[in-house]
Design a protein around this motif. Structure first.
Motif, PDB file in Angstrom:
ATOM      1  N   GLU A   1       0.813  -1.220   0.000  1.00 46.37           N
ATOM      2  CA  GLU A   1       0.000   0.000   0.000  1.00 46.37           C
ATOM      3  C   GLU A   1       0.848   1.273   0.000  1.00 46.37           C
ATOM      4  OE1 GLU A   1      -3.482   0.167  -0.200  1.00 46.37           O
ATOM      5  OE2 GLU A   1      -3.071  -1.920  -0.754  1.00 46.37           O
ATOM      6  N   LEU A   2       2.169   1.109   0.044  1.00 46.56           N
ATOM      7  CA  LEU A   2       3.048   2.282   0.092  1.00 46.56           C
ATOM      8  C   LEU A   2       4.078   2.271  -1.033  1.00 46.56           C
ATOM      9  CD1 LEU A   2       3.562   2.638   3.960  1.00 46.56           C
ATOM     10  CD2 LEU A   2       2.189   4.090   2.444  1.00 46.56           C
ATOM     11  N   VAL A   3       3.698   1.692  -2.151  1.00 47.44           N
ATOM     12  CA  VAL A   3       4.577   1.691  -3.323  1.00 47.44           C
ATOM     13  C   VAL A   3       4.553   3.073  -3.960  1.00 47.44           C
ATOM     14  CG1 VAL A   3       4.951   0.707  -5.616  1.00 47.44           C
ATOM     15  CG2 VAL A   3       4.206  -0.773  -3.730  1.00 47.44           C
ATOM     16  N   ALA A   4       5.739   3.669  -4.106  1.00 52.03           N
ATOM     17  CA  ALA A   4       5.871   4.980  -4.744  1.00 52.03           C
ATOM     18  C   ALA A   4       7.305   5.137  -5.216  1.00 52.03           C
ATOM     19  CB  ALA A   4       5.508   6.102  -3.768  1.00 52.03           C
ATOM     20  N   PRO A   5       7.527   5.934  -6.249  1.00 50.21           N
ATOM     21  CA  PRO A   5       8.881   6.107  -6.775  1.00 50.21           C
ATOM     22  C   PRO A   5       9.832   6.723  -5.755  1.00 50.21           C
ATOM     23  CG  PRO A   5       7.233   6.977  -8.302  1.00 50.21           C
ATOM     24  CD  PRO A   5       6.523   6.681  -7.036  1.00 50.21           C
ATOM     25  N   ASN A   6      11.084   6.301  -5.830  1.00 49.66           N
ATOM     26  CA  ASN A   6      12.165   6.894  -5.040  1.00 49.66           C
ATOM     27  C   ASN A   6      11.962   6.738  -3.544  1.00 49.66           C
ATOM     28  OD1 ASN A   6      14.733   8.115  -5.355  1.00 49.66           O
ATOM     29  ND2 ASN A   6      13.920  10.084  -4.693  1.00 49.66           N
ATOM     30  N   THR A   7      11.441   5.569  -3.137  1.00 50.07           N
ATOM     31  CA  THR A   7      11.266   5.280  -1.713  1.00 50.07           C
ATOM     32  C   THR A   7      12.070   4.050  -1.320  1.00 50.07           C
ATOM     33  OG1 THR A   7       9.291   3.942  -2.162  1.00 50.07           O
ATOM     34  CG2 THR A   7       8.938   6.261  -1.604  1.00 50.07           C
ATOM     35  N   VAL A   8      12.201   3.863  -0.012  1.00 51.23           N
ATOM     36  CA  VAL A   8      12.817   2.667   0.563  1.00 51.23           C
ATOM     37  C   VAL A   8      11.786   2.024   1.474  1.00 51.23           C
ATOM     38  CG1 VAL A   8      14.696   1.754   1.979  1.00 51.23           C
ATOM     39  CG2 VAL A   8      15.102   3.767   0.540  1.00 51.23           C
ATOM     40  N   ASN A   9      11.713   0.702   1.462  1.00 44.82           N
ATOM     41  CA  ASN A   9      10.897  -0.009   2.453  1.00 44.82           C
ATOM     42  C   ASN A   9      11.811  -0.978   3.171  1.00 44.82           C
ATOM     43  OD1 ASN A   9       8.986  -1.863   3.771  1.00 44.82           O
ATOM     44  ND2 ASN A   9       7.437  -0.776   2.560  1.00 44.82           N
ATOM     45  N   THR A  10      12.023  -0.734   4.469  1.00 41.34           N
ATOM     46  CA  THR A  10      12.885  -1.628   5.246  1.00 41.34           C
ATOM     47  C   THR A  10      12.009  -2.581   6.042  1.00 41.34           C
ATOM     48  OG1 THR A  10      14.750  -1.769   6.775  1.00 41.34           O
ATOM     49  CG2 THR A  10      13.161  -0.012   7.193  1.00 41.34           C
ATOM     50  N   MET A  11      12.221  -3.889   5.818  1.00 40.48           N
ATOM     51  CA  MET A  11      11.313  -4.907   6.336  1.00 40.48           C
ATOM     52  C   MET A  11      12.021  -5.875   7.280  1.00 40.48           C
ATOM     53  SD  MET A  11       9.726  -6.087   2.663  1.00 40.48           S
ATOM     54  CE  MET A  11       9.730  -4.915   1.295  1.00 40.48           C
ATOM     55  N   PRO A  12      11.359  -6.254   8.380  1.00 42.39           N
ATOM     56  CA  PRO A  12      11.845  -7.411   9.124  1.00 42.39           C
ATOM     57  C   PRO A  12      11.712  -8.648   8.236  1.00 42.39           C
ATOM     58  CG  PRO A  12       9.701  -6.711   9.936  1.00 42.39           C
ATOM     59  CD  PRO A  12      10.132  -5.686   8.944  1.00 42.39           C
ATOM     60  N   GLU A  13      12.478  -9.686   8.561  1.00 41.11           N
ATOM     61  CA  GLU A  13      12.528 -10.851   7.673  1.00 41.11           C
ATOM     62  C   GLU A  13      11.141 -11.481   7.475  1.00 41.11           C
ATOM     63  OE1 GLU A  13      15.531 -14.495   6.712  1.00 41.11           O
ATOM     64  OE2 GLU A  13      15.278 -13.936   8.817  1.00 41.11           O
ATOM     65  N   LYS A  14      10.320 -11.484   8.522  1.00 40.48           N
ATOM     66  CA  LYS A  14       8.986 -12.073   8.410  1.00 40.48           C
ATOM     67  C   LYS A  14       8.157 -11.352   7.339  1.00 40.48           C
ATOM     68  CE  LYS A  14       4.925 -13.234  11.262  1.00 40.48           C
ATOM     69  NZ  LYS A  14       4.332 -13.114  12.620  1.00 40.48           N
ATOM     70  N   THR A  15       8.257 -10.040   7.306  1.00 39.95           N
ATOM     71  CA  THR A  15       7.534  -9.260   6.293  1.00 39.95           C
ATOM     72  C   THR A  15       8.128  -9.482   4.921  1.00 39.95           C
ATOM     73  OG1 THR A  15       6.980  -7.605   7.966  1.00 39.95           O
ATOM     74  CG2 THR A  15       6.784  -6.934   5.659  1.00 39.95           C
ATOM     75  N   LEU A  16       9.442  -9.520   4.847  1.00 34.86           N
ATOM     76  CA  LEU A  16      10.108  -9.792   3.572  1.00 34.86           C
ATOM     77  C   LEU A  16       9.657 -11.135   3.002  1.00 34.86           C
ATOM     78  CD1 LEU A  16      12.371  -8.964   1.507  1.00 34.86           C
ATOM     79  CD2 LEU A  16      13.932 -10.325   2.931  1.00 34.86           C
ATOM     80  N   ASP A  17       9.600 -12.150   3.853  1.00 30.49           N
ATOM     81  CA  ASP A  17       9.166 -13.480   3.407  1.00 30.49           C
ATOM     82  C   ASP A  17       7.713 -13.451   2.919  1.00 30.49           C
ATOM     83  OD1 ASP A  17      11.630 -14.543   4.002  1.00 30.49           O
ATOM     84  OD2 ASP A  17      11.015 -15.389   5.936  1.00 30.49           O
ATOM     85  N   ALA A  18       6.871 -12.696   3.620  1.00 30.17           N
ATOM     86  CA  ALA A  18       5.462 -12.598   3.216  1.00 30.17           C
ATOM     87  C   ALA A  18       5.330 -11.932   1.851  1.00 30.17           C
ATOM     88  CB  ALA A  18       4.669 -11.814   4.265  1.00 30.17           C
ATOM     89  N   VAL A  19       6.099 -10.884   1.638  1.00 27.27           N
ATOM     90  CA  VAL A  19       6.065 -10.184   0.349  1.00 27.27           C
ATOM     91  C   VAL A  19       6.540 -11.113  -0.761  1.00 27.27           C
ATOM     92  CG1 VAL A  19       7.064  -8.286  -0.982  1.00 27.27           C
ATOM     93  CG2 VAL A  19       6.303  -7.890   1.369  1.00 27.27           C
ATOM     94  N   ARG A  20       7.619 -11.833  -0.501  1.00 24.85           N
ATOM     95  CA  ARG A  20       8.137 -12.761  -1.508  1.00 24.85           C
ATOM     96  C   ARG A  20       7.129 -13.866  -1.824  1.00 24.85           C
ATOM     97  NH1 ARG A  20      13.257 -15.398   0.602  1.00 24.85           N
ATOM     98  NH2 ARG A  20      13.058 -16.460  -1.399  1.00 24.85           N
ATOM     99  N   ASP A  21       6.409 -14.286  -0.797  1.00 27.11           N
ATOM    100  CA  ASP A  21       5.485 -15.417  -0.966  1.00 27.11           C
ATOM    101  C   ASP A  21       4.188 -15.024  -1.668  1.00 27.11           C
ATOM    102  OD1 ASP A  21       4.647 -18.225  -0.312  1.00 27.11           O
ATOM    103  OD2 ASP A  21       3.105 -17.132   0.807  1.00 27.11           O
ATOM    104  N   HIS A  22       3.590 -13.904  -1.246  1.00 27.78           N
ATOM    105  CA  HIS A  22       2.267 -13.587  -1.788  1.00 27.78           C
ATOM    106  C   HIS A  22       1.998 -12.095  -1.950  1.00 27.78           C
ATOM    107  CE1 HIS A  22       1.929 -14.131   2.646  1.00 27.78           C
ATOM    108  NE2 HIS A  22       1.278 -12.998   2.556  1.00 27.78           N
ATOM    109  N   GLY A  23       3.038 -11.290  -1.934  1.00 25.85           N
ATOM    110  CA  GLY A  23       2.842  -9.860  -2.127  1.00 25.85           C
ATOM    111  C   GLY A  23       2.387  -9.539  -3.546  1.00 25.85           C
TER     112      GLY A  23
END
Length: 376
Positions: free
Chosen positions: A284-306
């Motif tokens: 919900e926060l995708v925008a140009p020229n941004t950074v999203n720093t994720m804990p590993e659990k969130t990173l795994d969720a994004v990789r799996d079904h984001g």
């Protein structure tokens, strides 16, 4: 880059950073594996280092060495953390070079006990930058009132900065002003502005946690309908402020001299409420020229079904403003919530730093006992 969701984020201008670091990740090759998947930076904080130190024995040899040398616990923590960050910086260096310094970044935080002391924050920021000794390090400075002039002074020294613990839009504007002031001072000192980078870490999930608690206390249907909306709305309005500031003549004047814009970084992106999608603060926060720093659990969720469907921010400013207006209409004070979150944020990092020192002291005492035993 093999993960479709991570590639989609990158294609939409989002840099994926991991909110974690440990010697285990570095030495086992796990950090490089994550880079191969699409992770392009790392952030750390006192809690992360405390957890790393508590796990396993990878720090034991260094602790024995420090014990033998008579180092204090503060000395030991400084050396351990800067070594991990230095080694991570080396792993990320190819990315740093290939992205012209935009990514391949590793953050390390000044002692949070200094959050209310401008002078000491500046001193330690310079010490950390010198100790790590890598161009791709970012020094984390909290966005307290006392932190704002420290941000300017550190940037003026040519040191790249990650501004952390930003909750309110007013404070974020203060952070951007401090950034521009620092660059102006760096230019006056004859520094190369193209070498200076910065991100502004705007916290997301903690806003929902606090506001949802107040909405639950109200208990009305209108209140329930606003749950889980404040964090994203607040961040979207922060991006609107970013767009405004980095379109001003003041900024263009610096950009003409080679300056890099300070990117918004979405922090605290792990979802706290299981009722919400676990990728909420990423997709919900995708925008140009941004950074999203994720804990590993969130990173795994994004990789799996984001599911990344493009820019979800720049067309949503009116709706975001409506959310905050509706909260005020229910008697939930935005100013009160964000001030509380800043106080709690500083306090939590201070507590985590204390736990890190306690953990290190225990390990140092054990190492010292071993050294003394070996000397008998």
């Amino acid at each position: 880059m093999t993960d479709n969701a991570l590639k989609a984020l990158a294609d939409n201008g989002v840099s994926v950073w991991l909110d974690d670091l440990s010697r285990e990740r570095i030495e086992t090759g796990n950090l490089q594996e994550l880079i191969d998947l699409g992770v392009v930076g790392v952030t750390t904080n006192p809690s992360i280092f405390q957890a790393a130190l508590a796990k396993g024995d990878r720090y034991d040899a260094d602790l024995r060495s420090y014990a033998a040398a008579g180092d204090t616990v503060d000395d030991a923590v400084f050396k351990l953390t800067t070594e991990d960050v230095r080694n991570a910086c080396d792993i990320f260096m190819p990315l740093y070079e290939s992205t012209n310094g935009v990514d391949g970044r590793v953050s390390i935080e000044v002692d949070p006990r200094l959050a209310k002391d401008t002078t000491k924050t500046v001193e330690q920021a310079k010490q950390l930058a010198e100790a790590v000794g890598r161009e791709n390090v970012l020094i984390k400075i909290p966005a307290t009132v006392e932190g704002l002039p420290a941000i300017s002074q550190v940037l003026a020294e040519g040191i790249s900065v990650n501004v952390t613990l930003i909750f309110s839009l007013d404070r974020y504007r203060g952070v951007m002003n401090a950034f521009l002031t620092g660059l102006e001072q760096a230019r006056e000192a004859g520094r190369d502005l193209s070498k200076i980078h910065s991100v502004a870490s705007f916290f997301v999930s903690r806003v929902d946690t606090e506001i949802d608690k107040r909405l639950d206390a109200l208990g009305t249907d209108e209140a329930k309908a606003l749950k889980g909306k404040a964090g994203v709305a607040n961040a979207r309005l922060a991006y609107q402020a970013y767009e405004e500031v980095f379109a001003t003549p003041r900024w263009r004047n610096l950009a003409d001299d080679g300056a890099n814009a300070q990117r918004p970084l979405w922090a605290s992106t792990g979802v706290k409420d299981p009722a919400y999608p676990d990728t909420l603060y990423v997709t919900e926060l995708v925008a140009p020229n941004t950074v999203n720093t994720m804990p590993e659990k969130t990173l795994d969720a994004v990789r799996d079904h984001g599911e990344v469907t493009g820019d979800e921010v720049t067309g949503a400013y009116a709706d975001a403003g409506g959310v905050l207006d509706a909260l005020e209409g229910l008697g939930i004070s935005y100013a009160d919530v964000t001030a509380l979150l800043e106080r709690e944020g500083v306090s939590k990092f201070e507590d985590a730093w204390g736990e890190l020192l306690d953990e290190a002291q225990r390990d140092l005492d054990l190492a010292r006992a071993d050294v003394e035993q070996d000397g008998k």
